[in-house]
Write an enzyme that holds these catalytic residues in place. Structure first.
Site, mmCIF file in Angstrom:
data_model
loop_
_atom_site.group_PDB
_atom_site.id
_atom_site.type_symbol
_atom_site.label_atom_id
_atom_site.label_comp_id
_atom_site.label_asym_id
_atom_site.label_seq_id
_atom_site.Cartn_x
_atom_site.Cartn_y
_atom_site.Cartn_z
ATOM 1 N N ASP A 41 0.809 -1.228 0.000
ATOM 2 C CA ASP A 41 0.000 0.000 0.000
ATOM 3 C C ASP A 41 0.841 1.277 0.000
ATOM 4 O O ASP A 41 0.479 2.262 0.638
ATOM 5 C CB ASP A 41 -0.971 -0.018 1.198
ATOM 6 N N TYR A 42 1.967 1.264 -0.712
ATOM 7 C CA TYR A 42 2.697 2.536 -0.884
ATOM 8 C C TYR A 42 1.821 3.486 -1.695
ATOM 9 O O TYR A 42 1.181 3.086 -2.664
ATOM 10 C CB TYR A 42 4.018 2.304 -1.626
ATOM 11 N N GLU A 43 1.798 4.757 -1.283
ATOM 12 C CA GLU A 43 0.957 5.742 -1.965
ATOM 13 C C GLU A 43 1.741 6.941 -2.479
ATOM 14 O O GLU A 43 1.209 7.774 -3.209
ATOM 15 C CB GLU A 43 -0.169 6.186 -1.017
ATOM 16 N N HIS A 44 3.017 7.068 -2.060
ATOM 17 C CA HIS A 44 3.863 8.182 -2.507
ATOM 18 C C HIS A 44 5.225 7.608 -2.892
ATOM 19 O O HIS A 44 5.727 6.702 -2.214
ATOM 20 C CB HIS A 44 4.010 9.221 -1.394
#
Ligand SMILES: *[C@@H]1O[C@H](CO)[C@@H](O)[C@H](O)[C@H]1NC(C)=O
Length: 299
Positions: free
Chosen positions: A148-151
């Protein structure tokens, strides 16, 4: 003769029975990121589906609350370990044989700073991630991993290689049994996850697509359209629908989320549902978790 009957019986139970695990619908719940004292045992669990808790989050940052810094794949635990310790993982799995527990890596932020995917090199990041995550996964006796990396401070190719190799190694070593990814509607995010999917889709079991990242004006037909679009982006993937507990974003449970799910169910496209998150659902008694699980377990 008796033995033969037993063998036939076992064969039927394992291979023919309609309740074999692969046929079960999947319900997943993120838990532990918001420190609201939620416990596994608070959450209603329907026995007739596969239920996954996803501990949120393990992050490759230092644990300094004032200035958390990236650690190049050396993961630390940032979920509520007081209420969600290893003993509670084994307890809930023993109590409910249909429960699996995984962890999610990355997340949006860490102590009010954005959490970045920030590897120094593919090789060093993968090596650090494999050893630190293996340690955590064994300590908690977990079953799977969610990405769930978002950046990102790393291009899509590097992301694909790091995450793809990480999942492949953890699976090959038998450390995890399942892996999922949690992309959402943002050009940079989609570039990274679609690049990962193209190269390593074969090691990714589920797509926890964050439908609650869309605007809260989303209509049922728009929702179905978004689902169709993701079926093309993540071709062949098991895409789960999703809602956020407070209904503040996306298509809320009060505004037709379950009607949209019924439409997808009729089309035999609804593999499962996930919720962000148990921490927030606790105050309203998990009403929509119950409704979602009922929808998945009725014909
Ligand atoms: C819908 O989203 C806007 C901002 O995007 C927010 O201000 C508003 O409170 C949301 N509505 C509901 C019902 O949560």
């Amino acid at each position: 003769m008796g033995l033969l009957l037993i063998i036939i019986f076992i064969f039927f139970t394992i291979f023919i029975s309609p309740t074999k695990p692969e046929n079960l619908k999947l319900f997943r719940e993120y838990i532990g990121a918001e420190f609201t004292n939620v416990k596994f045992t608070d959450v209603p669990i329907n026995p007739n589906l596969q239920f996954d808790f996803i501990l949120s989050f393990a992050i490759d940052y230092t644990t300094s609350t004032s200035s958390p810094t990236p650690t190049n794949g050396k993961f630390n635990i940032f979920w509520d370990t007081k209420n969600l310790p290893p003993a509670q993982v084994s307890y809930i799995k023993k109590k409910h044989p249909n429960v699996r527990v995984g962890l999610s890596i990355g997340g949006d932020s860490i102590f009010n700073n954005l959490a970045y995917f920030q590897p120094k090199s593919i090789h060093s990041w993968v090596s650090n991630a494999v050893s630190s995550l293996t340690h955590i996964i064994k300590q908690f006796a977990l079953d799977g991993i969610d990405i769930d990396y978002e950046h990102f401070k790393g291009d899509p190719d590097t992301f694909a290689e790091c995450i793809g190799r990480l999942i492949s190694i953890l699976k090959r070593k038998g450390v995890v049994k399942f892996a999922s990814i949690a992309p959402f509607d943002d050009p940079d995010v989609q570039n990274h996850y679609i690049s990962l999917w193209k190269k390593y889709g074969h090691v990714i079991d589920y797509v926890n697509y964050q439908f609650y990242a869309y605007d809260n004006s989303t209509t049922i037909p728009e929702f179905i359209g978004y689902f169709e679009k993701q079926r093309k982006n993540y071709k062949g993937g098991k895409i789960l629908t999703s809602f956020i507990s407070d209904g503040s974003k996306g298509l809320a449970p009060t505004k037709g989320f379950f009607s949209a799910c019924e439409i997808l169910k009729k089309r035999k496209q609804l593999f499962g549902i996930f919720v962000w998150c148990a921490d927030e659902s606790k105050s309203s008694g998990f009403r929509y978790e119950k409704q979602g699980q009922t929808l998945l377990t009725t014909l």
